[in-house]
Design an enzyme around this catalytic site. Structure first.
Site, PDB file in Angstrom:
ATOM      1  N   ARG A  70      -7.006  43.810  20.054  1.00  0.00           N
ATOM      2  CA  ARG A  70      -7.579  42.443  19.454  1.00  0.00           C
ATOM      3  C   ARG A  70      -8.917  42.606  18.732  1.00  0.00           C
ATOM      4  O   ARG A  70      -9.004  41.791  17.704  1.00  0.00           O
ATOM      5  CB  ARG A  70      -7.448  41.526  20.628  1.00  0.00           C
ATOM      6  CG  ARG A  70      -7.425  40.110  20.182  1.00  0.00           C
ATOM      7  CD  ARG A  70      -6.484  39.579  19.292  1.00  0.00           C
ATOM      8  NE  ARG A  70      -5.215  39.828  19.890  1.00  0.00           N
ATOM      9  CZ  ARG A  70      -4.523  38.637  20.219  1.00  0.00           C
ATOM     10  NH1 ARG A  70      -5.000  37.484  20.236  1.00  0.00           N
ATOM     11  NH2 ARG A  70      -3.404  38.820  20.616  1.00  0.00           N
ATOM     12  N   ARG A  96      -3.652  31.584  17.231  1.00  0.00           N
ATOM     13  CA  ARG A  96      -4.345  32.543  17.697  1.00  0.00           C
ATOM     14  C   ARG A  96      -6.012  32.276  17.846  1.00  0.00           C
ATOM     15  O   ARG A  96      -6.350  31.649  17.282  1.00  0.00           O
ATOM     16  CB  ARG A  96      -4.493  33.755  16.885  1.00  0.00           C
ATOM     17  CG  ARG A  96      -3.008  34.400  16.353  1.00  0.00           C
ATOM     18  CD  ARG A  96      -2.453  35.268  17.386  1.00  0.00           C
ATOM     19  NE  ARG A  96      -1.203  35.730  16.999  1.00  0.00           N
ATOM     20  CZ  ARG A  96      -0.457  36.343  17.442  1.00  0.00           C
ATOM     21  NH1 ARG A  96      -0.497  37.071  19.046  1.00  0.00           N
ATOM     22  NH2 ARG A  96       1.026  36.625  17.213  1.00  0.00           N
ATOM     23  N   ILE A  97      -6.333  32.946  19.036  1.00  0.00           N
ATOM     24  CA  ILE A  97      -8.066  32.868  19.298  1.00  0.00           C
ATOM     25  C   ILE A  97      -8.705  33.675  18.461  1.00  0.00           C
ATOM     26  O   ILE A  97      -8.339  34.832  18.206  1.00  0.00           O
ATOM     27  CB  ILE A  97      -8.268  33.286  20.902  1.00  0.00           C
ATOM     28  CG1 ILE A  97      -7.227  32.537  21.661  1.00  0.00           C
ATOM     29  CG2 ILE A  97      -9.715  32.851  20.874  1.00  0.00           C
ATOM     30  CD1 ILE A  97      -7.409  31.091  21.478  1.00  0.00           C
ATOM     31  N   LEU A  98      -9.436  32.962  17.531  1.00  0.00           N
ATOM     32  CA  LEU A  98     -10.453  33.835  16.547  1.00  0.00           C
ATOM     33  C   LEU A  98     -11.820  34.302  17.657  1.00  0.00           C
ATOM     34  O   LEU A  98     -12.352  33.807  18.157  1.00  0.00           O
ATOM     35  CB  LEU A  98     -10.970  32.836  15.616  1.00  0.00           C
ATOM     36  CG  LEU A  98      -9.839  32.345  14.559  1.00  0.00           C
ATOM     37  CD1 LEU A  98     -10.408  31.307  13.907  1.00  0.00           C
ATOM     38  CD2 LEU A  98      -9.373  33.778  13.646  1.00  0.00           C
ATOM     39  N   ASN A 112     -11.254  23.196  13.657  1.00  0.00           N
ATOM     40  CA  ASN A 112      -9.798  23.482  14.236  1.00  0.00           C
ATOM     41  C   ASN A 112      -9.367  21.944  14.393  1.00  0.00           C
ATOM     42  O   ASN A 112     -10.205  21.069  14.618  1.00  0.00           O
ATOM     43  CB  ASN A 112      -9.891  24.069  15.370  1.00  0.00           C
ATOM     44  CG  ASN A 112      -8.361  24.359  16.158  1.00  0.00           C
ATOM     45  OD1 ASN A 112      -7.579  24.775  15.491  1.00  0.00           O
ATOM     46  ND2 ASN A 112      -8.489  23.960  17.315  1.00  0.00           N
ATOM     47  N   THR A 113      -8.068  21.850  14.239  1.00  0.00           N
ATOM     48  CA  THR A 113      -7.293  20.537  14.974  1.00  0.00           C
ATOM     49  C   THR A 113      -6.588  20.832  15.803  1.00  0.00           C
ATOM     50  O   THR A 113      -5.667  21.849  15.830  1.00  0.00           O
ATOM     51  CB  THR A 113      -6.732  19.880  13.312  1.00  0.00           C
ATOM     52  OG1 THR A 113      -5.937  18.809  13.950  1.00  0.00           O
ATOM     53  CG2 THR A 113      -5.711  20.854  12.759  1.00  0.00           C
ATOM     54  N   HIS A 114      -6.457  19.996  16.772  1.00  0.00           N
ATOM     55  CA  HIS A 114      -5.722  20.310  18.093  1.00  0.00           C
ATOM     56  C   HIS A 114      -5.184  18.988  18.440  1.00  0.00           C
ATOM     57  O   HIS A 114      -5.432  17.738  18.313  1.00  0.00           O
ATOM     58  CB  HIS A 114      -6.831  20.487  19.165  1.00  0.00           C
ATOM     59  CG  HIS A 114      -6.086  20.950  20.618  1.00  0.00           C
ATOM     60  ND1 HIS A 114      -5.721  22.119  20.694  1.00  0.00           N
ATOM     61  CD2 HIS A 114      -6.115  20.214  21.625  1.00  0.00           C
ATOM     62  CE1 HIS A 114      -5.317  22.211  21.892  1.00  0.00           C
ATOM     63  NE2 HIS A 114      -5.306  20.998  22.437  1.00  0.00           N
ATOM     64  N   GLY A 148     -15.214  29.308  22.673  1.00  0.00           N
ATOM     65  CA  GLY A 148     -14.224  28.923  23.688  1.00  0.00           C
ATOM     66  C   GLY A 148     -13.188  28.705  23.029  1.00  0.00           C
ATOM     67  O   GLY A 148     -13.060  28.721  21.859  1.00  0.00           O
ATOM     68  N   ASP A 150     -10.825  25.854  22.152  1.00  0.00           N
ATOM     69  CA  ASP A 150     -10.844  24.433  21.826  1.00  0.00           C
ATOM     70  C   ASP A 150     -11.908  23.573  22.563  1.00  0.00           C
ATOM     71  O   ASP A 150     -11.872  22.544  23.024  1.00  0.00           O
ATOM     72  CB  ASP A 150      -9.366  23.668  22.233  1.00  0.00           C
ATOM     73  CG  ASP A 150      -8.301  24.400  21.666  1.00  0.00           C
ATOM     74  OD1 ASP A 150      -8.418  24.758  20.610  1.00  0.00           O
ATOM     75  OD2 ASP A 150      -7.148  24.484  22.433  1.00  0.00           O
TER      76      ASP A 150
HETATM   77  C1  GAR Z   1      -0.824  20.773  14.703  1.00  0.00           C
HETATM   78  O1  GAR Z   1      -0.458  19.556  15.626  1.00  0.00           O
HETATM   79  C2  GAR Z   1      -1.929  21.494  15.457  1.00  0.00           C
HETATM   80  O2  GAR Z   1      -3.020  20.662  15.869  1.00  0.00           O
HETATM   81  C3  GAR Z   1      -1.317  22.335  16.364  1.00  0.00           C
HETATM   82  O3  GAR Z   1      -0.112  22.722  15.786  1.00  0.00           O
HETATM   83  C4  GAR Z   1       0.361  21.859  14.745  1.00  0.00           C
HETATM   84  C5  GAR Z   1       0.597  22.195  13.443  1.00  0.00           C
HETATM   85  O4  GAR Z   1       1.593  21.635  12.652  1.00  0.00           O
HETATM   86  N1  GAR Z   1      -2.161  23.320  16.783  1.00  0.00           N
HETATM   87  C6  GAR Z   1      -2.288  24.018  17.813  1.00  0.00           C
HETATM   88  O5  GAR Z   1      -1.774  23.412  18.889  1.00  0.00           O
HETATM   89  C7  GAR Z   1      -3.445  24.828  18.033  1.00  0.00           C
HETATM   90  N2  GAR Z   1      -3.872  24.835  19.694  1.00  0.00           N
HETATM   91  P1  GAR Z   1       1.929  22.248  11.365  1.00  0.00           P
HETATM   92  O6  GAR Z   1       2.541  23.684  11.450  1.00  0.00           O
HETATM   93  O7  GAR Z   1       3.073  21.146  10.987  1.00  0.00           O
HETATM   94  O8  GAR Z   1       0.917  22.040  10.495  1.00  0.00           O
END
Ligand code: GAR
Length: 195
Positions: A70, A96-98, A112-114, A148, A150
């Site tokens: 990794r 992936r975890i950066l 990041n979006t979660h 960390g 998220d």
């Molecule tokens: C999104 O909902 C994003 O928040 C999530 O993957 C989806 C990507 O959607 N990310 C995670 O769960 C990261 N932990 P997409 O491929 O349609 O853009």
């Protein structure tokens, strides 16, 4: 004359790339003052890479399985992104975890979006975990990336109701409908604040 320079964005994505598409569309429409200089993935052949290529955006793949460990992968993807000299890096469905090498190279530049209301339901299965827990409200979070999983400072959140007959797919799709504009608006605000 002072030349206006758009923010340089690198997007990292692992899947269907619908969030990436919203960034591409916003940059094209001029609602996001940004140039997506490259889209990177950890997996070859994903739809996100096809979307980038269709938009004429450079792409790269750094697959962790191609590296002995990794740390080597982290060094490789860090070098790749450093070369692109981004102002912002957006992890948009990057699964992936950066590691510290990457995160320390771009302090407060990675967002990041979660698909959950952090700090609830971090990790790779946020929608499933929320559904199984039985919450009646979940949502999405855009945050800065730290060391960390998220855990970085929260920039923006939107709540989404869980409906009685929701499946993981139906709930995730409704979350993403709110997540796409939230990501674009949050990135636009960051770019504006740092212009
Ligand atoms: C999104 O909902 C994003 O928040 C999530 O993957 C989806 C990507 O959607 N990310 C995670 O769960 C990261 N932990 P997409 O491929 O349609 O853009």
């Amino acid at each position: 004359m002072v030349r206006h320079v758009s923010a340089r964005i690198v997007v990292l994505a692992s899947g269907s790339g619908s969030l990436l598409q919203s960034l591409i569309d916003a940059a094209d429409a001029g609602t996001l003052d940004a140039q997506i200089v490259a889209v990177g993935s950890d997996t070859a052949g994903v739809v996100a890479i096809d979307r980038a290529a269709a938009a004429g955006i450079a792409t790269f793949v750094e697959d962790p399985t191609a590296y002995p460990d990794r740390d080597e992968w982290n060094r490789a993807i860090t070098a790749r992104v450093l070369e692109l000299d981004p102002d912002w890096i957006v992890s948009a469905g990057f699964m992936r975890i950066l590691g510290p090498t990457f995160v320390d190279s771009f302090p407060r530049q990675i967002i990041n979006t979660h698909p959950a209301l952090l700090p609830a339901f971090p990790g790779a299965h946020a929608v499933r975990d929320a559904l199984r827990y039985g919450v009646t409200v979940t949502g999405c979070t855009v945050h800065l990336v730290d060391h960390g999983v998220d855990t970085g400072p929260i920039l923006a959140q939107v709540a989404v109701d869980v409906l009685p007959d929701d499946t993981e797919e139906s709930l995730h799709e409704r979350i993403k409908e709110r997540e796409r504009p939230l990501l674009v608006a949050t990135l636009a605000q960051l770019i504006g604040e740092h212009a």
